[in-house]
Design a protein around this motif. Structure first.
Motif, PDB file in Angstrom:
ATOM      1  N   SER A   1       0.808  -0.935   0.561  1.00  0.00           N
ATOM      2  CA  SER A   1      -0.049   0.382   0.287  1.00  0.00           C
ATOM      3  C   SER A   1       0.628   0.734  -0.241  1.00  0.00           C
ATOM      4  O   SER A   1       2.156   1.385   0.927  1.00  0.00           O
ATOM      5  CB  SER A   1      -0.506   0.107   1.062  1.00  0.00           C
ATOM      6  N   GLY A   2       0.764   2.209  -1.141  1.00  0.00           N
ATOM      7  CA  GLY A   2       1.262   3.254  -1.164  1.00  0.00           C
ATOM      8  C   GLY A   2       2.406   3.278  -2.518  1.00  0.00           C
ATOM      9  O   GLY A   2       3.060   4.538  -1.979  1.00  0.00           O
ATOM     10  N   TYR A   3       2.268   2.346  -2.985  1.00  0.00           N
ATOM     11  CA  TYR A   3       3.337   2.546  -3.850  1.00  0.00           C
ATOM     12  C   TYR A   3       3.459   2.970  -4.889  1.00  0.00           C
ATOM     13  O   TYR A   3       4.200   3.851  -5.528  1.00  0.00           O
ATOM     14  CB  TYR A   3       3.187   0.754  -3.805  1.00  0.00           C
ATOM     15  N   TYR A   4       2.459   2.912  -5.515  1.00  0.00           N
ATOM     16  CA  TYR A   4       1.567   3.910  -6.502  1.00  0.00           C
ATOM     17  C   TYR A   4       1.167   5.538  -5.942  1.00  0.00           C
ATOM     18  O   TYR A   4       0.099   5.489  -5.461  1.00  0.00           O
ATOM     19  CB  TYR A   4       0.010   2.897  -7.558  1.00  0.00           C
ATOM     20  N   HIS A   5       0.945   5.839  -7.170  1.00  0.00           N
ATOM     21  CA  HIS A   5       0.527   7.346  -6.904  1.00  0.00           C
ATOM     22  C   HIS A   5      -0.079   7.428  -8.389  1.00  0.00           C
ATOM     23  O   HIS A   5       0.824   7.764  -9.590  1.00  0.00           O
ATOM     24  CB  HIS A   5       1.226   8.445  -6.959  1.00  0.00           C
ATOM     25  N   GLU A   6      -1.242   8.383  -8.376  1.00  0.00           N
ATOM     26  CA  GLU A   6      -2.010   8.466  -9.355  1.00  0.00           C
ATOM     27  C   GLU A   6      -2.439   9.867  -9.566  1.00  0.00           C
ATOM     28  O   GLU A   6      -2.361  10.749  -8.846  1.00  0.00           O
ATOM     29  CB  GLU A   6      -3.795   8.039  -9.224  1.00  0.00           C
ATOM     30  N   PHE A   7      -2.174  10.138 -10.791  1.00  0.00           N
ATOM     31  CA  PHE A   7      -2.147  11.684 -11.976  1.00  0.00           C
ATOM     32  C   PHE A   7      -3.869  11.873 -12.612  1.00  0.00           C
ATOM     33  O   PHE A   7      -3.057  11.131 -13.546  1.00  0.00           O
ATOM     34  CB  PHE A   7      -1.118  12.289 -11.950  1.00  0.00           C
ATOM     35  N   THR A   8      -3.653  13.266 -12.976  1.00  0.00           N
ATOM     36  CA  THR A   8      -5.301  13.355 -14.133  1.00  0.00           C
ATOM     37  C   THR A   8      -3.857  13.452 -15.028  1.00  0.00           C
ATOM     38  O   THR A   8      -3.277  14.215 -15.159  1.00  0.00           O
ATOM     39  CB  THR A   8      -5.821  14.268 -13.301  1.00  0.00           C
ATOM     40  N   VAL A   9      -4.892  13.209 -16.099  1.00  0.00           N
ATOM     41  CA  VAL A   9      -4.192  13.535 -17.275  1.00  0.00           C
ATOM     42  C   VAL A   9      -5.574  13.948 -17.820  1.00  0.00           C
ATOM     43  O   VAL A   9      -7.249  13.634 -18.203  1.00  0.00           O
ATOM     44  CB  VAL A   9      -3.632  12.454 -18.444  1.00  0.00           C
ATOM     45  N   VAL A  10      -5.081  15.852 -17.862  1.00  0.00           N
ATOM     46  CA  VAL A  10      -6.606  16.402 -18.486  1.00  0.00           C
ATOM     47  C   VAL A  10      -6.796  16.446 -19.773  1.00  0.00           C
ATOM     48  O   VAL A  10      -6.383  15.812 -20.833  1.00  0.00           O
ATOM     49  CB  VAL A  10      -5.967  17.476 -19.197  1.00  0.00           C
TER      50      VAL A  10
END
Length: 160
Positions: free
Chosen positions: A114-123
């Motif tokens: 848990s906590g290994y992956y992070h997400e980011f929005t692509v507009v």
């Protein structure tokens, strides 16, 4: 020096070179009037340098999960490449939820703690909300693209 140590040294040098090239390339495109509260320390720690420029030289890229299809960074939509550049510099991000932990509930990415992956929005142009496109990063530097809100992923190949 063992073969494994050589691979690690080459990987570290490659990431440093790519980070420097990306920082230089981004400095010409940064909006000095943009403001942000900035990413969380954990999100910044997971920002990966290989998002900014393709690797050069003879170092081979090895996918983190060969079961996933891969996609060239240059084949991604321009907005995805913009997001990768923001990740490499630590923001500012267009959405407050960018950089949050991605839980991988569907287990479509390799299983990690848990906590290994992070997400980011692509507009998504024309979308009234965050849309369905994301980049997900792993602590080890891997990057994944999804255009369908986590239904499928492709690992981003930083060489091209």
């Amino acid at each position: 020096m063992t073969s494994r140590n050589r691979v690690i040294v080459v990987a570290v040098l490659l990431v440093c070179a790519i980070a420097a090239a990306g920082a230089y390339a981004l400095s010409a495109h940064q909006d000095p009037t943009a403001t942000s509260t900035g990413p969380s320390p954990r999100a910044t720690a997971t920002a990966t340098a290989n998002a900014t420029a393709p690797a050069t030289g003879s170092v081979a890229w090895v996918p983190h999960d060969p079961r996933l299809a891969d996609v060239c960074r240059t084949a991604l939509p321009g907005q995805a490449r913009d997001t990768l550049a923001l990740i490499a510099t630590g923001g500012p991000y267009p959405y407050r939820s960018d950089g949050v932990v991605f839980e991988n509930r569907e287990s479509r990415l390799p299983r990690q703690r848990s906590g290994y992956y992070h997400e980011f929005t692509v507009v998504t142009p024309g979308s009234q909300d965050r849309g369905t496109r994301r980049v997900v990063t792993g602590t080890a530097g891997e990057q994944y693209w999804t255009a369908d809100h986590y239904a499928s992923f492709q690992e981003i190949d930083p060489r091209c």
